[in-house]
Design an enzyme around this catalytic site. Structure first.
Site, short mmCIF file in Angstrom:
data_model
loop_
_atom_site.label_atom_id
_atom_site.label_comp_id
_atom_site.label_asym_id
_atom_site.label_seq_id
_atom_site.Cartn_x
_atom_site.Cartn_y
_atom_site.Cartn_z
CE LYS A 40 -14.58 -24.86 -6.29
NZ LYS A 40 -13.75 -25.59 -7.27
N GLY A 42 -10.61 -19.13 -5.59
CA GLY A 42 -9.61 -18.74 -6.57
C GLY A 42 -8.20 -19.17 -6.23
CG HIS A 97 -8.10 -24.28 1.52
ND1 HIS A 97 -8.45 -23.29 0.62
CD2 HIS A 97 -8.07 -25.44 0.81
CE1 HIS A 97 -8.62 -23.84 -0.58
NE2 HIS A 97 -8.39 -25.13 -0.49
CG ASP A 117 -20.26 -12.58 -3.72
OD1 ASP A 117 -20.73 -13.22 -2.75
OD2 ASP A 117 -20.90 -11.71 -4.32
N PRO A 118 -18.50 -14.43 -1.05
CG PRO A 118 -18.36 -13.86 1.22
CD PRO A 118 -18.44 -13.25 -0.16
NE ARG A 119 -23.64 -12.57 -2.28
CZ ARG A 119 -24.04 -11.36 -2.64
NH1 ARG A 119 -25.29 -10.97 -2.39
NH2 ARG A 119 -23.22 -10.52 -3.24
CG ASP A 120 -20.47 -15.72 -6.90
OD1 ASP A 120 -21.58 -16.14 -7.29
OD2 ASP A 120 -20.09 -14.56 -7.07
CB ALA A 122 -21.64 -20.76 -0.56
CB SER A 124 -17.77 -22.72 -6.36
OG SER A 124 -16.81 -23.41 -7.11
#
Length: 327
Positions: A40, A42, A97, A117-120, A122, A124
């Site tokens: 997740k 891109g 991956h 961004d790792p938070r985004d 996560a 997703s």
């Protein structure tokens, strides 16, 4: 077989979803493109951009996940995947991956590595997990993987236990690499971990100055998709003008990809999604804020500084605006 690059030169990564030993079945070609990213972050977006350049337009000769397969994914027989790739006459581009230290590194191949961004990522992944038919995934996995190498079902205590987003994000923030590099098949829990993401980006970061490794970022796509498509063309040695890049980029917007989800979303021929369209949920940034309290936000910054150096963290969270990987 890749006898020139024995597996002893690489780290082993094996889980329910993927097995990087499968790369040994593929003979790489001069000009191949390998696209690598955490989940997740891109990767599908980048596959679409590469497809627009390789085919010089929006049309595909088949579903994107067949044209550009996730080679290490364990739900398709590796012989079938390799046969499809061997038959391709166009420039091949392959999805993974797997972190870069688990891949065959070949001077003839371009490695396109993508961050978010790792938070985004996560958030997703949380929504993607809800859209995934896990029973179907297991059926496909067991049809391909020998019995002695199959992943056991989740522990009984986890079955039927609906975890809240808060629980998921707490485990995601604090957990280790899953699976730890170099071990055998492991059952993955939840939405992965922050350590997974920063470990994978770290394997790219230390190799970013290699002439055949290039870094792209989700935030940079959002800021200037046509400009990033033009940069990608230059990296791959594909002729494209700024006007042509602008024309092609319109086919890689979120709305455009969602409108062709049955072609563009991964694994649409495998029946693993409840909805192909929901794979392209929103594509935004900042949704993580609804799941983080102030204390968790502070803990997050403490945690990332345990896991990665400042320059990598700046790029991982903001793309080239945060830190230019060329430095």
């Amino acid at each position: 077989m890749n006898s020139e690059h024995p597996m002893t030169d690489r780290v082993v990564y094996r889980s329910l979803m993927a097995d990087n030993l499968r790369w040994d079945a593929l003979q790489l070609r001069d000009g191949d493109i390998i696209i690598s990213a955490p989940s997740k972050s891109g990767l599908t977006w980048t596959q679409r951009l590469v497809s627009l350049l390789v085919f010089d337009g929006p049309d595909l000769p088949g579903p994107l996940s067949t044209v550009s397969p996730w080679l290490d994914q364990t739900i398709r027989p590796i012989e079938e995947v390799v046969a499809t790739l061997d038959a391709q006459q166009h420039r091949r581009f392959i999805k993974t991956h797997t972190p870069l230290d688990g891949l065959v590194l070949d001077d003839r191949v371009s490695y396109i590595c993508v961050g978010r961004d790792p938070r985004d990522a996560a958030v997703s992944m949380l929504y993607q997990s809800a859209n995934m038919n896990e029973d179907r995934m297991r059926i496909l996995h067991e049809a391909v993987v020998p019995f002695h190498e199959r992943i056991a079902p989740p522990p009984f205590a986890e079955l039927g236990h609906a975890r809240s987003p808060t629980e998921e994000f707490r485990d995601w923030m604090e957990g280790p690499n899953q699976p730890p590099p170099g071990i055998g098949f492991t059952h993955l829990k939840g939405i992965g971990t922050l350590a997974n993401i920063l470990h994978q980006l770290g394997t790219v970061w230390v190799r970013r100055h290699l002439p055949n490794v290039a870094l792209f970022h989700y935030a940079d796509y959002q800021a200037d998709l046509a400009g990033e498509l033009l940069r990608l063309a230059r990296v791959l040695g594909i002729a494209a003008t700024r006007d042509r890049a602008r024309d092609l980029a319109q086919y890689a917007t979120l709305d455009a990809m969602r409108s062709r989800a049955s072609e563009i979303a991964p694994n649409t021929t495998d029946g693993i999604w409840h909805s192909d369209e929901r794979f392209f949920r929103r594509g935004g940034s900042g949704d993580w804020q609804q799941f983080f309290t102030e204390a968790e936000h502070l803990r997050y910054y403490h945690r990332i500084n345990q896991l990665a150096p400042p320059d990598l963290l700046a790029w991982a969270h903001e793309g080239r605006r945060g830190y230019d990987p060329a430095n």
